[in-house]
Design an enzyme around this catalytic site. Structure first.
Site, PDB file in Angstrom:
ATOM      1  N   CYS A 111      -3.144  -6.714  -5.897  1.00  0.00           N
ATOM      2  CA  CYS A 111      -3.226  -5.287  -6.228  1.00  0.00           C
ATOM      3  C   CYS A 111      -4.442  -4.944  -7.078  1.00  0.00           C
ATOM      4  O   CYS A 111      -4.769  -3.771  -7.236  1.00  0.00           O
ATOM      5  CB  CYS A 111      -1.947  -4.833  -6.920  1.00  0.00           C
ATOM      6  SG  CYS A 111      -0.490  -5.127  -5.924  1.00  0.00           S
ATOM      7  N   HIS A 249      -3.311   1.507 -10.872  1.00  0.00           N
ATOM      8  CA  HIS A 249      -2.619   0.941  -9.710  1.00  0.00           C
ATOM      9  C   HIS A 249      -1.193   1.494  -9.695  1.00  0.00           C
ATOM     10  O   HIS A 249      -0.533   1.571 -10.729  1.00  0.00           O
ATOM     11  CB  HIS A 249      -2.607  -0.585  -9.809  1.00  0.00           C
ATOM     12  CG  HIS A 249      -1.710  -1.228  -8.803  1.00  0.00           C
ATOM     13  ND1 HIS A 249      -1.746  -0.911  -7.462  1.00  0.00           N
ATOM     14  CD2 HIS A 249      -0.720  -2.160  -8.937  1.00  0.00           C
ATOM     15  CE1 HIS A 249      -0.840  -1.615  -6.825  1.00  0.00           C
ATOM     16  NE2 HIS A 249      -0.199  -2.378  -7.692  1.00  0.00           N
ATOM     17  N   ASN A 279       4.145   1.018  -3.431  1.00  0.00           N
ATOM     18  CA  ASN A 279       3.045   0.130  -3.816  1.00  0.00           C
ATOM     19  C   ASN A 279       2.326  -0.353  -2.559  1.00  0.00           C
ATOM     20  O   ASN A 279       2.879  -1.128  -1.785  1.00  0.00           O
ATOM     21  CB  ASN A 279       3.617  -1.062  -4.599  1.00  0.00           C
ATOM     22  CG  ASN A 279       2.539  -2.032  -5.071  1.00  0.00           C
ATOM     23  OD1 ASN A 279       1.383  -1.924  -4.679  1.00  0.00           O
ATOM     24  ND2 ASN A 279       2.936  -2.981  -5.905  1.00  0.00           N
TER      25      ASN A 279
END
Ligand code: ACO
Length: 361
Positions: A111, A249, A279
């Site tokens: 990520c 993020h 996500n």
């Protein structure tokens, strides 16, 4: 002095939606639990490969910058769920773009991958090795998601975002960056046998899905993003009062809130779109940046802080001074091929491989 600036941006979110209510039909969960614990309401499930979403997002970013694929000399695809390991997903995207000749590579820092890509590309541009880079964050995370595991299957989604970075001598662009990783805790979040850890020919569903120690990741995420952002802001000589927007993020809205609290940053200066997409790992930051620009949250001269964490455990941040243009130069007529598959049709391959969720059995 040469700096790197963002001149184009774009996203590609596949059309199929998996809502919390859909998940209630699959695993023992509720919309209320998912919303209060994560902030997520729905996520997208892709009917195409990662490279196809990457291609569409990349073309949109190039158009926004007024560039064509032939103009780029560097292509980075940040992904941990690419089409293949050999060749790189970037090579496949390069063929679709028709951008042959540009340096092309995947960057896997989970990520944190997109922030890593921006740092790598901006330094290559500043050092004179490259002039025009296309950076794409693209993921098809549903491919490694086990829909019998309610602790992970509620979190992840698919999508892609992209930016074009170019050399500039104007007084804006990248101000400061910070990257780091702590490999001693890599096993907090992994797909254990997705690589050479597995035996040849072995396909063990238990070991080919995302497994995660949620609370350990949560703590690392908050400290990683807040500390990294503080380091970058210190290097840039930027105080909290100077920050116009934090683009973190998007993994869990509670992680984002805790990071903002730790930094002392007001919620109004934090961009959040996790409710729509969940996500999407390497894609969250370029997708969020694109939507922040579309919503007028970034203005000429804005100071934007990017912060991310990911498997590894990795982290990274960047302080960025926006230039004068906040609108795309053009928007191309390009999209994913249409599909008549339902979300459940697409997920049936997961059910076959990882196991049929009890509620569907
Ligand atoms: N629905 C209902 N109940 C659930 C669900 C669900 N989907 N999932 C777990 N539970 C239950 C658990 O079984 C547990 O029950 P118990 O108390 O009876 O044992 C209870 O809810 C609490 O579980 P916790 O794991 O303690 O819940 P927590 O508040 O920690 O939230 C979560 C879990 C959302 C996963 C959180 O830990 C988190 O977001 N962690 C970070 C994850 C993350 O960001 N991952 C991505 C990293 S980025 C990358 O690189 C890919």
């Amino acid at each position: 002095m040469i700096n790197a600036e963002i001149t184009g941006w774009g996203k590609c979110m596949p059309p199929n939606v998996l809502s919390n209510h859909d998940l209630e039909q699959i695993v023992d969960t509720t919309d209320e639990w998912i919303t209060t614990r994560t902030g997520i309401k729905e996520r997208r499930i892709s009917h195409v490969d990662t490279s196809e979403m990457a291609y569409v997002a990349g073309m949109r970013a190039l158009s926004a910058a007024g560039k064509t694929p032939e103009d780029i000399d560097l292509l980075i695809v940040a992904t941990c769920s690419g089409d293949s390991i050999i060749p790189s997903t970037a090579s496949i995207v390069q063929k679709k773009l028709g951008a042959s000749g540009a340096a092309a590579m995947d960057l896997n820092s989970a990520c944190s991958g997109f922030v890593y890509s921006m740092v790598v590309a901006s330094n290559m541009i500043k050092g004179g090795a490259n002039k025009t880079a296309l950076l794409i964050g693209a993921e098809k995370l549903h491919y490694v998601t086990d829909y019998t595991d309610r602790a992970t299957c509620i979190l992840f989604g698919d999508g892609a975002g992209a930016v074009v970075m170019e050399a500039t001598e104007e007084p804006h662009g990248v101000m400061a960056t910070d990257l780091g990783n702590d490999g001693t805790i890599y096993d907090l979040l992994q797909v254990p046998k997705d690589g050479t850890m597995g035996e040849p020919g072995q396909r063990d569903p238990q070991m080919q899905a995302i497994s995660m120690q949620g609370q350990g990741v949560f703590k690392q995420a908050v400290t990683g993003m807040a500390e990294s952002a503080t380091i970058s802001m210190g290097k840039a000589g930027v105080g909290l009062e100077d920050v116009d927007l934090l683009i973190p993020h998007q993994a869990n809205v509670r992680i984002i809130d805790a990071t903002a609290r730790r930094l002392g940053l007001d919620d109004s200066k934090v961009f959040v779109n996790i409710h729509s997409y969940g996500n999407t790992s390497g894609a969250t930051i370029p997708v969020a940046l694109t939507e922040a620009l579309e919503q007028g949250r970034i203005q000429p001269g804005s100071t934007v802080v990017f912060a991310a964490f990911g498997a590894g455990m990795s982290w990274g941040s960047m302080v960025y001074k926006w230039g004068s243009r906040v609108d795309p130069l053009a928007t191309p007529e390009i999209d994913l091929p249409p599909t008549d598959q339902t979300t459940m049709d697409i997920l049936s391959a997961n059910f076959d491989f990882f196991g049929m969720p009890e509620k569907l059995a």
